[in-house]
Motif scaffolding. Structure first.
Motif, mmCIF file in Angstrom:
data_model
loop_
_atom_site.group_PDB
_atom_site.id
_atom_site.type_symbol
_atom_site.label_atom_id
_atom_site.label_comp_id
_atom_site.label_asym_id
_atom_site.label_seq_id
_atom_site.Cartn_x
_atom_site.Cartn_y
_atom_site.Cartn_z
ATOM 1 N N SER A 479 0.859 -1.182 0.000
ATOM 2 C CA SER A 479 0.000 0.000 0.000
ATOM 3 C C SER A 479 0.895 1.231 0.000
ATOM 4 O O SER A 479 2.102 1.127 0.219
ATOM 5 C CB SER A 479 -0.929 0.021 1.224
ATOM 6 O OG SER A 479 -0.166 0.098 2.414
ATOM 7 N N SER A 480 0.302 2.393 -0.226
ATOM 8 C CA SER A 480 1.105 3.611 -0.251
ATOM 9 C C SER A 480 0.259 4.817 0.115
ATOM 10 O O SER A 480 -0.893 4.942 -0.309
ATOM 11 C CB SER A 480 1.725 3.837 -1.636
ATOM 12 O OG SER A 480 2.509 5.017 -1.646
ATOM 13 N N ALA A 481 0.855 5.695 0.915
ATOM 14 C CA ALA A 481 0.229 6.978 1.233
ATOM 15 C C ALA A 481 0.802 8.106 0.385
ATOM 16 O O ALA A 481 0.402 9.261 0.540
ATOM 17 C CB ALA A 481 0.431 7.300 2.718
ATOM 18 N N LEU A 482 1.730 7.767 -0.514
ATOM 19 C CA LEU A 482 2.315 8.785 -1.360
ATOM 20 C C LEU A 482 1.299 9.252 -2.401
ATOM 21 O O LEU A 482 0.523 8.449 -2.925
ATOM 22 C CB LEU A 482 3.561 8.251 -2.068
ATOM 23 C CG LEU A 482 4.766 7.909 -1.185
ATOM 24 C CD1 LEU A 482 5.889 7.315 -2.043
ATOM 25 C CD2 LEU A 482 5.268 9.147 -0.453
ATOM 26 N N PRO A 483 1.297 10.540 -2.737
ATOM 27 C CA PRO A 483 0.345 11.035 -3.741
ATOM 28 C C PRO A 483 0.722 10.577 -5.141
ATOM 29 O O PRO A 483 1.896 10.436 -5.480
ATOM 30 C CB PRO A 483 0.476 12.559 -3.610
ATOM 31 C CG PRO A 483 1.863 12.780 -3.092
ATOM 32 C CD PRO A 483 2.154 11.615 -2.186
ATOM 33 N N ALA A 484 -0.302 10.338 -5.943
ATOM 34 C CA ALA A 484 -0.108 9.972 -7.356
ATOM 35 C C ALA A 484 -0.949 10.937 -8.192
ATOM 36 O O ALA A 484 -2.115 10.666 -8.487
ATOM 37 C CB ALA A 484 -0.530 8.534 -7.601
ATOM 38 N N PRO A 485 -0.379 12.082 -8.571
ATOM 39 C CA PRO A 485 -1.183 13.124 -9.220
ATOM 40 C C PRO A 485 -1.698 12.770 -10.604
ATOM 41 O O PRO A 485 -2.694 13.340 -11.048
ATOM 42 C CB PRO A 485 -0.221 14.317 -9.285
ATOM 43 C CG PRO A 485 1.147 13.716 -9.238
ATOM 44 C CD PRO A 485 1.016 12.502 -8.357
ATOM 45 N N ILE A 486 -1.019 11.859 -11.301
ATOM 46 C CA ILE A 486 -1.447 11.495 -12.658
ATOM 47 C C ILE A 486 -1.316 9.993 -12.858
ATOM 48 O O ILE A 486 -0.631 9.305 -12.101
ATOM 49 C CB ILE A 486 -0.621 12.225 -13.751
ATOM 50 C CG1 ILE A 486 0.866 11.859 -13.624
ATOM 51 C CG2 ILE A 486 -0.841 13.718 -13.714
ATOM 52 C CD1 ILE A 486 1.721 12.342 -14.779
ATOM 53 N N GLY A 487 -1.981 9.510 -13.891
ATOM 54 C CA GLY A 487 -1.783 8.147 -14.349
ATOM 55 C C GLY A 487 -0.928 8.145 -15.597
ATOM 56 O O GLY A 487 -0.743 9.192 -16.239
#
Length: 495
Positions: A479-487
């Motif tokens: 899992s991850s709490a890091l942001p993913a602004p785009i795909g």
């Protein structure tokens, strides 16, 4: 919204540039030092704090623009820095180098000049460094997982910083002798002085990121061997395979690729060379290509003392206003823009025959011709119509003893062997194939930035780095709490 009437009472005012005659005699940034802060509060007041901020959508990082505009207008620089760094690892880079699609998407830009978002961003970033608001943020504990990031451009650096802060042990591999990628050796000093880059690299080292320079993966170290050493690998090598100009005379001496020319000028600024072995001093220079790289060549040639400099753009001269039928708001319009380099060339009249500043528009290269010694002496061109077809009877020639090709990039360079040694699947357009999670066909290997997306903007590169970091973190930990602004399949707004 500090001033509800700011957008009606305050005109747009941009960071002033230094006088042309002064700045072309040095390699410092073109802007007047210290002239931004006195004007930036009122410029931030112009933000309407609109209900649906399209600047968010226009920016792939999802920058919280109305929030930090309001904080700047109130002179709360610490809070503004926090909100800016929440979505952007390197705002001092984007504040100088990004063409600001956010401003094209500004709601105020429907019928007025947009908020100076890029200038506000740069002011916050610079103030953050001055006031100590951007200290290193090392992780509280280590995960025990290791990641190799190949490439130290904006994508690689953003991915490395995010993964380091998440607790992973990250090593960045860079084939050049210094980290920074094209920001180091492709972007001229007059657009971004390299102390901005050095400052971020020192911050990253203090957080725990390790750098392995002068190491070309695939040549100095086998790609498969590197993969076996790490739990995950991120390929962020950029799109450095330049496009060629296939015309007669291309083989003549004096015809160079832009990325053969620009790094040498940057190495002079770094102190590695006393003078560039590919200097434009005293030469008649023609730049083929109308984009940013061509403009970088233009500003560099002017500072080196070229006898003349002309830039060819295959597109027609654009208008000064958005064509709402073709490129409606909030898309990024193709309009006439005057960069610092074009302003310099226009004022100094480096190309008397140009349509505007130093540019010849709607111009296509037919061939080069040279002298008996095999050195280029002339470029033969023709005007083209809207379909880029030659217009009969418009052929002419320009004197040239140095030609620079700035035609863009097609994908990652395969010369080092990295792609073939790993057996990476490729797209038909020459970029690395990846799935919806940024993963390649090789387990544990991810691809991001221009190497997979294709040539794009620095703001998209940083967004890719942040997003791939989240994907790698999820792969390593579940899992991850890091942001993913785009795909990986997201694209800029367009008609």
């Amino acid at each position: 919204m500090a001033d509800p009437k700011g957008f009606m009472t305050t005109p747009r005012q941009e960071w002033p540039r230094r006088p042309v005659e002064e700045r072309v005699r040095d390699w410092n940034e073109v802007y007047v030092p210290g002239a931004l802060l006195p004007i930036i509060n009122q410029q931030a007041d112009r933000c309407m704090d609109c209900g649906i901020p399209f600047c968010h959508e226009a920016c792939p990082l999802g920058n919280l623009i109305p929030e930090w505009n309001d904080l700047v207008s109130r002179e709360d620089w610490r809070a503004a820095s926090d909100r800016l760094h929440a979505t952007n690892n390197f705002p001092e880079f984007t504040g100088r180098l990004c063409p600001a699609p956010c401003e094209a998407g500004c709601v105020l830009a429907i019928n007025q000049p947009a908020v100076t978002i890029k200038n506000v961003e740069c002011a916050i970033a610079d103030r953050a460094w001055e006031e100590g608001f951007a200290p290193p943020s090392p992780p509280d504990r280590l995960s025990g997982r290791t990641v190799a990031v190949i490439g130290s451009g904006p994508t690689g650096l953003a991915a490395a910083q995010q993964l380091t802060r998440a607790g992973h042990t990250v090593a960045v591999y860079e084939k050049d002798d210094r980290a920074g990628g094209l920001m180091r050796y492709g972007i001229p000093e007059f657009k971004m002085e390299k102390h901005h880059l050095e400052r971020r690299l020192e911050q990253m080292r203090a957080e725990g990121t390790r750098f392995r320079t002068s190491t070309a993966v695939g040549r100095d170290i086998g790609a498969a061997e590197l993969r076996s050493r790490y739990d995950a690998v991120v390929i962020a090598t950029g799109a450095t395979a330049w496009r060629e100009l296939v015309v007669p005379g291309r083989e003549l001496a004096g015809v160079h690729q832009a990325m053969q020319y620009l790094p040498l000028a940057n190495r002079v600024c770094e102190g590695d060379l006393e003078a560039s072995p590919m200097s434009a001093a005293g030469r008649h220079v023609v730049i083929v290509g109308g984009g940013d790289t061509g403009a970088d060549c233009l500003g560099t040639a002017v500072r080196q003392g070229a006898a003349s400099v002309t830039q060819l753009d295959i597109y027609a001269l654009p208008g000064t206003e958005r064509d709402e039928d073709v490129e409606p708001w909030p898309t990024y319009p193709k309009i006439y823009r005057l960069s610092g380099a074009h302003e310099e060339a226009g004022e100094l009249r480096t190309a008397p025959a140009a349509d505007a500043d130093a540019r010849l528009f709607a111009a296509s290269t037919l061939r080069f011709s040279g002298d008996a010694e095999g050195h280029v002496r002339a470029l033969h061109l023709v005007e083209v119509d809207a379909r880029r077809q030659p217009v009969s009877g418009t052929e002419r020639e320009l004197p040239v003893d140095m030609a620079l090709l700035a035609l863009g990039f097609s994908g990652p360079d395969r010369e080092d062997g990295l792609i073939d040694q790993l057996g990476l699947a490729m797209e038909s357009r020459g970029t690395i194939a990846r799935d919806a999670g940024f993963a390649t066909n090789v387990p544990g290997v991810f691809a991001a930035g221009d190497a997979a997306r294709g040539q794009s903007l620095i703001v998209w590169a940083i967004a890719e780095g942040r997003a791939v970091a989240a994907a790698v973190d999820r792969y390593l930990t579940g899992s991850s709490a890091l942001p993913a602004p785009i795909g990986p399949y997201d694209r800029p707004m367009a008609v």
